[in-house]
Design a protein around this motif. Sequence first.
Motif, PDB file in Angstrom:
ATOM      1  N   SER A  91      12.488  12.591  -9.732  1.00  0.00           N
ATOM      2  CA  SER A  91      11.605  11.632  -9.062  1.00  0.00           C
ATOM      3  C   SER A  91      12.369  10.700  -8.132  1.00  0.00           C
ATOM      4  O   SER A  91      13.489  10.295  -8.436  1.00  0.00           O
ATOM      5  CB  SER A  91      10.886  10.773 -10.110  1.00  0.00           C
ATOM      6  N   ASP A  92      11.732  10.363  -7.016  1.00  0.00           N
ATOM      7  CA  ASP A  92      12.205   9.313  -6.125  1.00  0.00           C
ATOM      8  C   ASP A  92      11.043   8.360  -5.893  1.00  0.00           C
ATOM      9  O   ASP A  92       9.915   8.808  -5.615  1.00  0.00           O
ATOM     10  CB  ASP A  92      12.671   9.886  -4.775  1.00  0.00           C
ATOM     11  N   ILE A  93      11.323   7.069  -6.003  1.00  0.00           N
ATOM     12  CA  ILE A  93      10.277   6.042  -5.896  1.00  0.00           C
ATOM     13  C   ILE A  93      10.584   5.153  -4.703  1.00  0.00           C
ATOM     14  O   ILE A  93      11.722   4.695  -4.544  1.00  0.00           O
ATOM     15  CB  ILE A  93      10.222   5.198  -7.186  1.00  0.00           C
ATOM     16  N   PHE A  94       9.562   4.899  -3.898  1.00  0.00           N
ATOM     17  CA  PHE A  94       9.725   4.083  -2.699  1.00  0.00           C
ATOM     18  C   PHE A  94       8.729   2.926  -2.706  1.00  0.00           C
ATOM     19  O   PHE A  94       7.519   3.161  -2.720  1.00  0.00           O
ATOM     20  CB  PHE A  94       9.515   4.934  -1.439  1.00  0.00           C
ATOM     21  N   PHE A  95       9.265   1.712  -2.692  1.00  0.00           N
ATOM     22  CA  PHE A  95       8.443   0.509  -2.537  1.00  0.00           C
ATOM     23  C   PHE A  95       8.333   0.271  -1.041  1.00  0.00           C
ATOM     24  O   PHE A  95       9.253  -0.253  -0.413  1.00  0.00           O
ATOM     25  CB  PHE A  95       9.096  -0.679  -3.254  1.00  0.00           C
ATOM     26  N   ALA A  96       7.239   0.744  -0.448  1.00  0.00           N
ATOM     27  CA  ALA A  96       7.135   0.709   1.010  1.00  0.00           C
ATOM     28  C   ALA A  96       5.694   0.933   1.445  1.00  0.00           C
ATOM     29  O   ALA A  96       4.853   1.400   0.668  1.00  0.00           O
ATOM     30  CB  ALA A  96       8.026   1.794   1.618  1.00  0.00           C
ATOM     31  N   ASP A  97       5.452   0.655   2.698  1.00  0.00           N
ATOM     32  CA  ASP A  97       4.184   0.967   3.344  1.00  0.00           C
ATOM     33  C   ASP A  97       4.086   2.479   3.499  1.00  0.00           C
ATOM     34  O   ASP A  97       5.057   3.137   3.917  1.00  0.00           O
ATOM     35  CB  ASP A  97       4.144   0.267   4.713  1.00  0.00           C
ATOM     36  N   VAL A  98       2.934   3.039   3.175  1.00  0.00           N
ATOM     37  CA  VAL A  98       2.738   4.484   3.224  1.00  0.00           C
ATOM     38  C   VAL A  98       2.990   5.036   4.630  1.00  0.00           C
ATOM     39  O   VAL A  98       3.678   6.039   4.799  1.00  0.00           O
ATOM     40  CB  VAL A  98       1.320   4.853   2.706  1.00  0.00           C
ATOM     41  N   GLY A  99       2.441   4.387   5.649  1.00  0.00           N
ATOM     42  CA  GLY A  99       2.624   4.850   7.029  1.00  0.00           C
ATOM     43  C   GLY A  99       4.084   4.887   7.439  1.00  0.00           C
ATOM     44  O   GLY A  99       4.534   5.847   8.075  1.00  0.00           O
ATOM     45  N   LYS A 100       4.837   3.851   7.065  1.00  0.00           N
ATOM     46  CA  LYS A 100       6.273   3.806   7.381  1.00  0.00           C
ATOM     47  C   LYS A 100       7.016   4.949   6.699  1.00  0.00           C
ATOM     48  O   LYS A 100       7.890   5.580   7.290  1.00  0.00           O
ATOM     49  CB  LYS A 100       6.879   2.470   6.944  1.00  0.00           C
ATOM     50  N   MET A 101       6.670   5.213   5.444  1.00  0.00           N
ATOM     51  CA  MET A 101       7.367   6.272   4.703  1.00  0.00           C
ATOM     52  C   MET A 101       7.037   7.647   5.257  1.00  0.00           C
ATOM     53  O   MET A 101       7.911   8.517   5.317  1.00  0.00           O
ATOM     54  CB  MET A 101       7.050   6.205   3.208  1.00  0.00           C
ATOM     55  N   ILE A 102       5.802   7.860   5.689  1.00  0.00           N
ATOM     56  CA  ILE A 102       5.436   9.151   6.288  1.00  0.00           C
ATOM     57  C   ILE A 102       6.296   9.379   7.526  1.00  0.00           C
ATOM     58  O   ILE A 102       6.856  10.464   7.715  1.00  0.00           O
ATOM     59  CB  ILE A 102       3.932   9.207   6.624  1.00  0.00           C
ATOM     60  N   LYS A 103       6.432   8.347   8.362  1.00  0.00           N
ATOM     61  CA  LYS A 103       7.267   8.462   9.566  1.00  0.00           C
ATOM     62  C   LYS A 103       8.729   8.721   9.199  1.00  0.00           C
ATOM     63  O   LYS A 103       9.400   9.544   9.817  1.00  0.00           O
ATOM     64  CB  LYS A 103       7.124   7.206  10.416  1.00  0.00           C
TER      65      LYS A 103
END
Length: 181
Positions: A91-103
């Motif tokens: 697993s990798d977990i990202f505390f971030a805005d979904v749109g930013k992470m998609i980019k």
Amino acid sequence: MISGSSKGMKLKAPKGENTRPTTDRVKESLFSMINSYLIDSFVLDLFSGTGGLGIEALSRGAEAAYFVDNNKMSIQVIKENIEHTGYKGKSDIFFADVGKMIKEFGQKEKKFDVIFMDPPYLKDFIIPCIEDIYINKILQEDGIIVVEHDIEDLLPDQIQSLTKWKEKKYGNTLITIYSKE
């Protein structure tokens, strides 16, 4: 509650009303529909909440899961649930805005076999998010996008060149699955 190799484990949920975990009935039916996509797959769980969809995918044979949420309490609960189920190494977990992470995934040329989306209901996140997924080319050619949403969130039959493959209603919840043509 989880099925698959972690069958019977219960997941924690953040306190408050900001997170709406997928019910066991909906989850069981959903995973029955997409089970053939899961073995050795790379999964992206957007608007993760508890991490339940990504963890369920891991329990059913996914190779790895990436979790994205912008709520600190949700991120903490996702970490605890992953630790509890023993999937930390997958697993990798990202505390971030979904749109930013998609980019960011697009820039890194990261592609996923299954992308789960369970955004806040009736907030118009779904179509722009699916368009971002398409534009940033993070869905594998034979991949699917699984969206859990309110029945009042009506989704078109086509978004970019992604086509509505399946749709199933559970009370006030709809599961809509998109795939490439």
